[in-house]
Design an enzyme around this catalytic site. Sequence first.
Site, PDB file in Angstrom:
ATOM      1  N   HIS A  66       0.842  -1.201   0.000  1.00  0.00           N
ATOM      2  CA  HIS A  66       0.000   0.000   0.000  1.00  0.00           C
ATOM      3  C   HIS A  66       0.877   1.250   0.000  1.00  0.00           C
ATOM      4  O   HIS A  66       0.727   2.139  -0.864  1.00  0.00           O
ATOM      5  CB  HIS A  66      -0.907  -0.032   1.230  1.00  0.00           C
ATOM      6  N   GLU A  67       1.785   1.340   0.967  1.00  0.00           N
ATOM      7  CA  GLU A  67       2.635   2.531   1.065  1.00  0.00           C
ATOM      8  C   GLU A  67       3.603   2.625  -0.112  1.00  0.00           C
ATOM      9  O   GLU A  67       3.945   3.722  -0.568  1.00  0.00           O
ATOM     10  CB  GLU A  67       3.402   2.531   2.392  1.00  0.00           C
ATOM     11  N   HIS A 118       1.840   4.448  -2.828  1.00  0.00           N
ATOM     12  CA  HIS A 118       1.919   5.898  -2.650  1.00  0.00           C
ATOM     13  C   HIS A 118       3.292   6.428  -3.059  1.00  0.00           C
ATOM     14  O   HIS A 118       3.409   7.443  -3.749  1.00  0.00           O
ATOM     15  CB  HIS A 118       1.673   6.261  -1.181  1.00  0.00           C
ATOM     16  N   HIS A 127       3.789   6.463  -6.784  1.00  0.00           N
ATOM     17  CA  HIS A 127       2.998   7.566  -7.335  1.00  0.00           C
ATOM     18  C   HIS A 127       3.767   8.876  -7.194  1.00  0.00           C
ATOM     19  O   HIS A 127       3.921   9.646  -8.164  1.00  0.00           O
ATOM     20  CB  HIS A 127       1.663   7.628  -6.589  1.00  0.00           C
TER      21      HIS A 127
END
Length: 602
Positions: free
Chosen positions: A386-387, A390, A393
């Site tokens: 998940h991180e 980020h 991105h």
Amino acid sequence: MSDNRAHIDEKYQWDLRTVFPTDQAWKEEFADLSQAVAEAKDLSGLLDKSAQKLLEVTESYLALSRRLEKLYVYASMKNDQDTTVSYYQELESKAVNLYAKYGEAFAFFEPEVLALGEEKFQEFTQSEEKLKGYHHFFEQIFSQKDHVLSQIEEELLANAREILGSASETFEILDNADIRFPIITDNKGKEVEITHGNFITLLESSDRDLRKKVYEAYYSLYEQFQHTYAKTLQTTVKSHNFSAKTRHYTSARQAAMAGNHIPERVYDILVTAVHRHLPLLHRYIKLRQEILGLSDLKMYDVYAPLSHKDLSFNYEQALTKAQEVLAVYGRDYSERVKRAFNERWIDVHVNKGKRSGAYSGGSYDTNAFMLLNWQDTLDNLYTLVHETGHSMHSTFTRENQPYVYADYGIFLAEIASTTNENIMTETLLKEAADDKERFALLNHYLDSFKGTVFRQTHFAEFEQQIHEADANGEVLTSQYLNNLYADLNETYYGLSKEDNPEIQYEWARIPHFYYNYYVYQYATGFAAASYLAPKISHGSQADKEAYLHYLKAGSSDYPLEVIAKAGLDMTKSDYLDSAFAVFEERLQELEDLVAKGVHLNG
């Protein structure tokens, strides 16, 4: 008790020397930047003098913001790694104060841009080529022209920001510092003090008596202080409505969503679609009841484990699995993942005083750092991917956009992180060694969907109704909030409010209700990811390239336009219907495994 940070191997600590080599270097930059911010007031009144002046002031405005971000990132992350060190608390406070001074110094900027006008701006862009690179930046300002006030009014609102946010700060202090939850005795006779940090973990116990005891004790505090919590929430809602009205918006929701240029129908489409699919949630709740062997499922049972299969990964195993799964994006993505994992972008382990939870951070001129508090669990594997979503991105955006467009809102951010989670789920399901492992993975996915799409939409609906009620003159007493929340909870979960009296106080513990229309984006992001993940895993090379284009776009266009280029129209319910179809498919699969008796004996 967690170790002191000094005992953690350096390779498991993020390397903040890449931001500032020493604290002294930070101090020198702080001094220089403080002087530059103080001098920035002299730029007022120059915007309309010439195209060159407009460019100079704009570049100064952005350059100082860029330096401030880097300054803040170092101080805040140093503080987060050990919050007991007062020295870094002080540095972070200094950075925050300098941000406030920056806001005051440039209070003139937007009013002067609007006074310049679009026609004059177009004239200036004809004579100064470099201004064309800021076209979308100025377009966003001009689009808010009906809502930006005079310079004097903007300065007043800037100065009142601390006052308008005081109720939120009071909530934080009350909820995190002053409240002391009861001590209960667990099933082994050990005394356990309930905290925010262990509340959900305790509700995940297989001992129902313990779950009930924890649940009732936890919410007894919120019942006791319900009137104080109602006042902090009511004041915050009034602040949101006041700000919206002052800026000539029709509602607080319109004001909050306008910041990202998200039409309100996106919110309404989400709520409508979730209500249409609530029978799926009720079906899952009923299945939970069957698996747990309960005649009367209660709200304190909704976190109880359905599987006792221990799916664990140590950190090194998680890194390997994450790299393997994320390789689906292609070489460019994989190379950056390897850098993040090998070049100390990640602060891995728990240490005394470390901020809880996990996040991805950094600024335009730093690595996209990640904070974890690693445990060898399946949840932590998902947290890692998940991180990493980020951070990838952020990395792609910063590499491909100038600073002015190198940020993105939470509306887009949650798509990048949860797409990774969805790809991980599909991979692990494909590789499941047996039915029991598959059962555990399906349970994890369904609980994640329940907690993100259904639960966050429940929150969003409550948030919308309390803002509307206040705007219509309703007093948000604890009784009003309790009744509204209990009714909504019964609608969503299908469990009667009479049988679950404590749930009426849950609103009081949710910090996101102070964030001003934030929570709906968790739900839209997860649903969008459910739609996009199969395109990455099974689609064409063009699908992957379109997705990477979204990661690289930052804020160079409005969010809906950015994600549309990845093949997703979020002004229609198709992506939501697709997400619910995946949920139903996996729910059916879990039901089939239950019919086979897979859940029996773990």
